[in-house]
Design a protein around this motif. Structure first.
Motif, PDB file in Angstrom:
ATOM      1  N   ALA A  41       0.993  -1.235   0.113  1.00 16.08           N
ATOM      2  CA  ALA A  41      -0.093  -0.064   0.131  1.00 16.08           C
ATOM      3  C   ALA A  41       0.986   1.096  -0.072  1.00 16.08           C
ATOM      4  N   ALA A  42       2.225   1.100   0.665  1.00 12.25           N
ATOM      5  CA  ALA A  42       2.794   2.342   0.545  1.00 12.25           C
ATOM      6  C   ALA A  42       3.468   2.751  -0.736  1.00 12.25           C
ATOM      7  N   VAL A  43       3.590   1.583  -1.542  1.00 16.69           N
ATOM      8  CA  VAL A  43       3.982   2.054  -2.838  1.00 16.69           C
ATOM      9  C   VAL A  43       3.072   2.466  -3.809  1.00 16.69           C
ATOM     10  N   GLY A  44       1.589   2.153  -3.361  1.00 17.90           N
ATOM     11  CA  GLY A  44       0.463   2.643  -4.032  1.00 17.90           C
ATOM     12  C   GLY A  44      -0.236   1.451  -4.954  1.00 17.90           C
ATOM     13  N   PHE A  45       0.083   0.434  -4.308  1.00 12.61           N
ATOM     14  CA  PHE A  45      -0.505  -1.142  -4.922  1.00 12.61           C
ATOM     15  C   PHE A  45      -1.638  -1.355  -3.831  1.00 12.61           C
ATOM     16  N   PRO A  46      -3.120  -1.579  -4.545  1.00  9.11           N
ATOM     17  CA  PRO A  46      -3.883  -2.049  -3.644  1.00  9.11           C
ATOM     18  C   PRO A  46      -3.733  -3.172  -2.856  1.00  9.11           C
ATOM     19  N   ALA A  47      -4.133  -3.492  -1.591  1.00 13.57           N
ATOM     20  CA  ALA A  47      -3.778  -4.957  -0.829  1.00 13.57           C
ATOM     21  C   ALA A  47      -5.075  -5.861  -1.368  1.00 13.57           C
ATOM     22  N   VAL A  48      -5.050  -6.935  -1.784  1.00 20.02           N
ATOM     23  CA  VAL A  48      -5.919  -7.998  -2.136  1.00 20.02           C
ATOM     24  C   VAL A  48      -5.946  -9.012  -1.233  1.00 20.02           C
ATOM     25  N   HIS A  49      -7.121  -9.430  -0.594  1.00 19.12           N
ATOM     26  CA  HIS A  49      -7.339 -10.494   0.354  1.00 19.12           C
ATOM     27  C   HIS A  49      -8.256 -11.341  -0.084  1.00 19.12           C
ATOM     28  N   VAL A 159     -25.752 -12.365   4.186  1.00 18.93           N
ATOM     29  CA  VAL A 159     -24.412 -13.024   4.362  1.00 18.93           C
ATOM     30  C   VAL A 159     -23.482 -11.633   4.811  1.00 18.93           C
ATOM     31  N   GLY A 160     -22.808 -12.145   6.031  1.00 20.09           N
ATOM     32  CA  GLY A 160     -22.244 -10.866   6.689  1.00 20.09           C
ATOM     33  C   GLY A 160     -20.612 -11.288   6.804  1.00 20.09           C
ATOM     34  N   VAL A 161     -19.712 -10.260   6.445  1.00 15.15           N
ATOM     35  CA  VAL A 161     -18.546 -10.197   6.337  1.00 15.15           C
ATOM     36  C   VAL A 161     -17.951  -9.224   7.167  1.00 15.15           C
ATOM     37  N   VAL A 162     -17.041  -9.685   8.225  1.00 15.80           N
ATOM     38  CA  VAL A 162     -16.110  -8.594   8.954  1.00 15.80           C
ATOM     39  C   VAL A 162     -14.758  -8.443   8.142  1.00 15.80           C
ATOM     40  N   VAL A 163     -14.617  -7.241   7.797  1.00 17.48           N
ATOM     41  CA  VAL A 163     -13.419  -6.943   7.292  1.00 17.48           C
ATOM     42  C   VAL A 163     -12.723  -5.663   8.209  1.00 17.48           C
ATOM     43  N   SER A 164     -11.373  -5.953   8.417  1.00 17.49           N
ATOM     44  CA  SER A 164     -10.624  -4.806   9.199  1.00 17.49           C
ATOM     45  C   SER A 164     -10.328  -3.608   7.921  1.00 17.49           C
ATOM     46  N   SER A 165      -9.884  -2.761   8.733  1.00 20.07           N
ATOM     47  CA  SER A 165      -9.562  -1.364   7.921  1.00 20.07           C
ATOM     48  C   SER A 165      -8.377  -1.744   6.680  1.00 20.07           C
ATOM     49  N   ASP A 166      -7.548  -2.893   6.837  1.00 21.34           N
ATOM     50  CA  ASP A 166      -6.649  -2.979   5.825  1.00 21.34           C
ATOM     51  C   ASP A 166      -7.133  -4.135   4.904  1.00 21.34           C
ATOM     52  N   GLY A 167      -8.415  -4.306   4.804  1.00 16.69           N
ATOM     53  CA  GLY A 167      -9.161  -5.465   4.033  1.00 16.69           C
ATOM     54  C   GLY A 167      -8.809  -6.840   4.339  1.00 16.69           C
ATOM     55  N   GLU A 168      -8.357  -7.041   5.554  1.00 16.73           N
ATOM     56  CA  GLU A 168      -8.210  -8.698   6.003  1.00 16.73           C
ATOM     57  C   GLU A 168      -9.395  -9.051   6.410  1.00 16.73           C
ATOM     58  N   ILE A 169      -9.938 -10.414   5.966  1.00 16.43           N
ATOM     59  CA  ILE A 169     -11.129 -10.860   6.018  1.00 16.43           C
ATOM     60  C   ILE A 169     -11.053 -11.588   7.654  1.00 16.43           C
ATOM     61  N   ASP A 170     -11.881 -11.148   8.367  1.00 15.53           N
ATOM     62  CA  ASP A 170     -11.636 -11.834   9.548  1.00 15.53           C
ATOM     63  C   ASP A 170     -12.900 -12.800   9.999  1.00 15.53           C
ATOM     64  N   ASP A 171     -14.225 -12.781   9.342  1.00 11.71           N
ATOM     65  CA  ASP A 171     -15.092 -13.791   9.717  1.00 11.71           C
ATOM     66  C   ASP A 171     -16.160 -13.564   8.496  1.00 11.71           C
ATOM     67  N   ILE A 172     -16.774 -14.668   8.250  1.00  4.72           N
ATOM     68  CA  ILE A 172     -17.790 -14.726   7.277  1.00  4.72           C
ATOM     69  C   ILE A 172     -19.020 -15.593   7.793  1.00  4.72           C
ATOM     70  N   VAL A 173     -20.224 -15.191   7.999  1.00  7.58           N
ATOM     71  CA  VAL A 173     -21.673 -15.726   8.360  1.00  7.58           C
ATOM     72  C   VAL A 173     -22.539 -15.627   7.541  1.00  7.58           C
ATOM     73  N   ALA A 174     -23.513 -16.561   7.574  1.00  8.77           N
ATOM     74  CA  ALA A 174     -24.697 -16.490   6.620  1.00  8.77           C
ATOM     75  C   ALA A 174     -26.130 -16.731   7.991  1.00  8.77           C
ATOM     76  N   LEU A 175     -27.012 -15.906   7.669  1.00  2.00           N
ATOM     77  CA  LEU A 175     -28.033 -16.003   8.349  1.00  2.00           C
ATOM     78  C   LEU A 175     -29.374 -15.919   7.659  1.00  2.00           C
ATOM     79  N   LEU A 176     -30.333 -16.955   7.897  1.00  2.00           N
ATOM     80  CA  LEU A 176     -31.419 -16.985   7.215  1.00  2.00           C
ATOM     81  C   LEU A 176     -32.576 -16.236   7.825  1.00  2.00           C
TER      82      LEU A 176
END
Length: 185
Positions: A41-49, A159-176
């Protein structure tokens, strides 16, 4: 006789050298690709997770005609991409595995099929869970003398996804969720 032994030794050394070069060639790109997201990110490239989760589905929903007890599975793949100034976007790809239902009133069997993709943006500030409502197809039971009904689009889960500010994916859930108007997903 000695010439054959020397040539065989040279071939063996050449083979080992080729294997060493191939091994180095395979490890160098992996080492470069594993640069920390902050440095990229410091070089200007987006982080992909990327993260995938296989989730079990079980519960009751309201279908087109009746309440339906549903069981099945959902595969969710999330791909996040950060923006240089903070925040970013998440692509949430949801695909139903074998998912069926039984009508509470009629006892009819239902089939749910399909996949959906949603794009959700998040701001640079602290991130709340990202929510997507994928739509799938509900195939109604064929009960004579009624006609065969074409598949019915239905959005019966979130579908719920918890994402941190740097794009890291912390949790994925699905609720009916209980649907009040299945024609308006």
């Amino acid at each position: 006789m000695r010439g054959h032994a020397v040539r065989a030794a040279r071939k063996r050394v050449a083979r080992q050298l080729c294997l060493l070069v191939a091994a180095l060639a395979l490890t160098v790109p992996v080492g470069l690709a594993a640069a920390p997201p902050a440095a990229a990110a410091a070089v200007g490239f987006p982080a992909v997770h990327v993260r995938t989760a296989n989730l079990a589905l079980s519960g009751q929903i309201t279908g087109a005609d009746e309440k339906i007890d549903i069981t099945g599975s959902l595969s969710v793949t999330v791909v996040t991409r950060t923006n240089p100034g903070g925040g970013g976007t998440a692509r949430i790809i949801s695909a139903l595995g074998p998912t069926t239902g039984v009508g509470r009133t009629t006892g009819g069997r239902y089939l749910f099929v399909g996949a959906d993709s949603n794009v959700v943006a998040w701001p640079p500030d602290p991130v709340a869970p990202l929510i997507a409502s994928p739509a799938f197809l509900q195939i109604n039971p064929y009960v004579p003398p009624h006609p065969i009904v074409p598949p019915h689009p239905i959005s019966f889960l979130k579908v719920g996804v918890v994402v941190s500010s740097d794009g890291e994916i912390d949790d994925i859930v699905a609720l009916l969720n209980l649907i009040e108007d299945p024609d308006n997903p």
